[in-house]
Design a protein around this motif. Structure first.
Motif, PDB file in Angstrom:
ATOM      1  N   ALA A   1       0.831  -1.200   0.000  1.00  0.00           N
ATOM      2  CA  ALA A   1       0.000   0.000   0.000  1.00  0.00           C
ATOM      3  C   ALA A   1       0.870   1.256   0.000  1.00  0.00           C
ATOM      4  O   ALA A   1       0.602   2.212  -0.741  1.00  0.00           O
ATOM      5  CB  ALA A   1      -0.921  -0.006   1.225  1.00  0.00           C
ATOM      6  N   VAL A   2       1.926   1.241   0.816  1.00  0.00           N
ATOM      7  CA  VAL A   2       2.819   2.413   0.884  1.00  0.00           C
ATOM      8  C   VAL A   2       3.509   2.616  -0.461  1.00  0.00           C
ATOM      9  O   VAL A   2       3.594   3.740  -0.973  1.00  0.00           O
ATOM     10  CB  VAL A   2       3.863   2.227   2.018  1.00  0.00           C
ATOM     11  CG1 VAL A   2       4.953   3.282   1.925  1.00  0.00           C
ATOM     12  CG2 VAL A   2       3.177   2.293   3.378  1.00  0.00           C
ATOM     13  N   LEU A   3       3.958   1.500  -1.062  1.00  0.00           N
ATOM     14  CA  LEU A   3       4.630   1.586  -2.363  1.00  0.00           C
ATOM     15  C   LEU A   3       3.680   2.150  -3.420  1.00  0.00           C
ATOM     16  O   LEU A   3       4.054   3.019  -4.217  1.00  0.00           O
ATOM     17  CB  LEU A   3       5.136   0.206  -2.772  1.00  0.00           C
ATOM     18  CG  LEU A   3       5.945   0.153  -4.062  1.00  0.00           C
ATOM     19  CD1 LEU A   3       7.239   0.939  -3.911  1.00  0.00           C
ATOM     20  CD2 LEU A   3       6.271  -1.286  -4.433  1.00  0.00           C
ATOM     21  N   ALA A   4       2.425   1.674  -3.419  1.00  0.00           N
ATOM     22  CA  ALA A   4       1.444   2.147  -4.387  1.00  0.00           C
ATOM     23  C   ALA A   4       1.190   3.645  -4.206  1.00  0.00           C
ATOM     24  O   ALA A   4       1.086   4.398  -5.178  1.00  0.00           O
ATOM     25  CB  ALA A   4       0.140   1.358  -4.228  1.00  0.00           C
ATOM     26  N   LEU A   5       1.134   4.070  -2.947  1.00  0.00           N
ATOM     27  CA  LEU A   5       0.900   5.492  -2.661  1.00  0.00           C
ATOM     28  C   LEU A   5       2.055   6.346  -3.182  1.00  0.00           C
ATOM     29  O   LEU A   5       1.851   7.377  -3.824  1.00  0.00           O
ATOM     30  CB  LEU A   5       0.744   5.667  -1.139  1.00  0.00           C
ATOM     31  CG  LEU A   5       0.303   7.046  -0.676  1.00  0.00           C
ATOM     32  CD1 LEU A   5      -1.097   7.367  -1.195  1.00  0.00           C
ATOM     33  CD2 LEU A   5       0.321   7.139   0.849  1.00  0.00           C
TER      34      LEU A   5
END
Lengths: 206, 170
Positions: free
Chosen positions: B87-91
């Protein structure tokens, strides 16, 4: 919470006994795991200390290694490979730790390196001369090891510092035995040519 | 093999315990090489001994960890770390992508009448005149950035290599 008490001396326990404890621990026997923790505690601690150069950090990491081992011992397929498996966990933990320490060091103003705890390593009452000799010895070892490529360094350390066998090193590093041998031969060639370290070793041996 | 002495590589194989090595035949006949191999073994043994001797003893021992966190607090706990990481990477990727998209639209929306040339273009690279007033935008007609461009003094040049756009108001 309870402590496992004083660590055993590894040489007093046979390999068969260790394998038996490992089998029992794999099956979920916590008393057997505790025996294994006692048996390997000092050894894994030393291995970590050689890498992180700090007693308190090595002790913390040692606890983490055995906690991880406790969580995942049910996945160990061959109980006779327990030692190499533990070293594999310890290597990964020490690598993670050193990586984090390098990142933190970038934000620090004081330089970090060498063996800062050499002063604390000696037994009580060690003379200044002994400590100086120890510091010089570690400095030479570090110079030699840092001059090796990463894998050669790990293989050499596991073989001659931690005294693992070639099959154990192969398992701990997840490489083939032939690959380990190749790295070992190369590191030995370099060792033979590291005159400064060899001279230091021979002077002390006299 | 029997006439020449073993080199460092062959000695290393012997000392590391390679029983199939051809060098072992030589070793059986050559006292000098046997001596060298023994010396190397002794040095390595001394290294192990001294490392051992300088290692501290720890009085600590394994402490059983506290009970694991309740599953009801962290259902499918083993999935949390990868899921949070993804999720952090996608953000981060979304923020970077939006930033790039915004920048490109700003460049592409510039019209010639909104721009003026502030750069005297030399053979290889533009020379900035009048101090720093903004960023030089250089792109070719396909909208791709180029390293080296050419242009005339009094008009927007759209030569073979590109165009210099210089925002008039910064």
């Amino acid at each position: 919470m309870h402590s496992s008490g004083q660590p055993d001396q590894p040489q007093k326990t046979s390999a068969d006994q260790v394998t038996q404890w490992a089998s029992q621990a794999i099956a979920g026997d916590s008393a057997a795991f505790e025996k294994l923790a006692r048996h390997f505690w000092q050894e894994v601690f030393r291995m970590l200390f050689y890498r992180v150069s700090n007693q308190a950090d090595a002790e913390d990491l040692c606890q983490e290694v055995f906690e991880r081992a406790l969580r995942s011992i049910s996945s160990l397929r061959s109980p006779e490979n327990l030692r190499a498996w533990l070293y594999g966990i310890a290597l990964n933990r020490s690598r993670d730790f050193l990586r984090k320490r390098r990142v933190l060091a970038m934000f620090q103003t004081t330089p970090e390196g060498g063996h800062p705890e050499v002063e604390d390593q000696g037994p009580c009452g060690a003379s200044a001369l002994e400590l100086a000799a120890k510091r010089r010895f570690w400095q030479k070892i570090n110079e030699f090891l840092m001059g090796l490529p990463r894998l050669q360094r790990e293989v050499f350390s596991l073989r001659y510092v931690d005294e693992l066998s070639i099959p154990e090193i192969a398992q701990a590093l997840g490489k083939s035995q032939s690959a380990i041998k190749t790295h070992l031969y190369r590191s030995l060639e370099r060792f033979k040519k590291s005159h400064s370290l060899v001279r230091e070793l021979r002077e002390e041996a006299r | 093999m029997s006439r020449e002495h073993l080199d460092a590589a062959a000695l290393a194989r012997i000392v590391a315990g390679d029983p199939k090595s051809l060098a072992s035949e030589h070793l059986a006949k050559c006292a000098q090489c046997r001596g060298q191999a023994a010396e190397l073994k002794t040095d390595l043994g001394e290294l192990t001994r001294r490392v051992r001797a300088s290692a501290p003893f720890t009085a600590t021992s394994f402490v059983w960890p506290q009970a694991a966190p309740s599953r009801s607090l962290r259902p499918l706990g083993w999935l949390w770390s990868p899921a949070v990481g993804a999720a952090v990477l996608a953000l981060i990727l979304a923020v970077v992508w939006l930033g790039i998209k915004e920048d490109r639209s700003a460049v592409l929306s510039l019209r010639p009448e909104q721009t003026r040339i502030w750069a005297e273009v030399m053979d290889d690279e533009p020379e900035r005149l009048g101090g720093f007033v903004g960023f030089l935008v250089a792109e070719n007609s396909a909208g791709l950035e180029v390293d080296f461009i050419s242009a005339d003094d009094d008009e927007i040049a759209t030569g073979a290599e590109g165009v210099i756009l210089w925002p008039g108001v910064l």
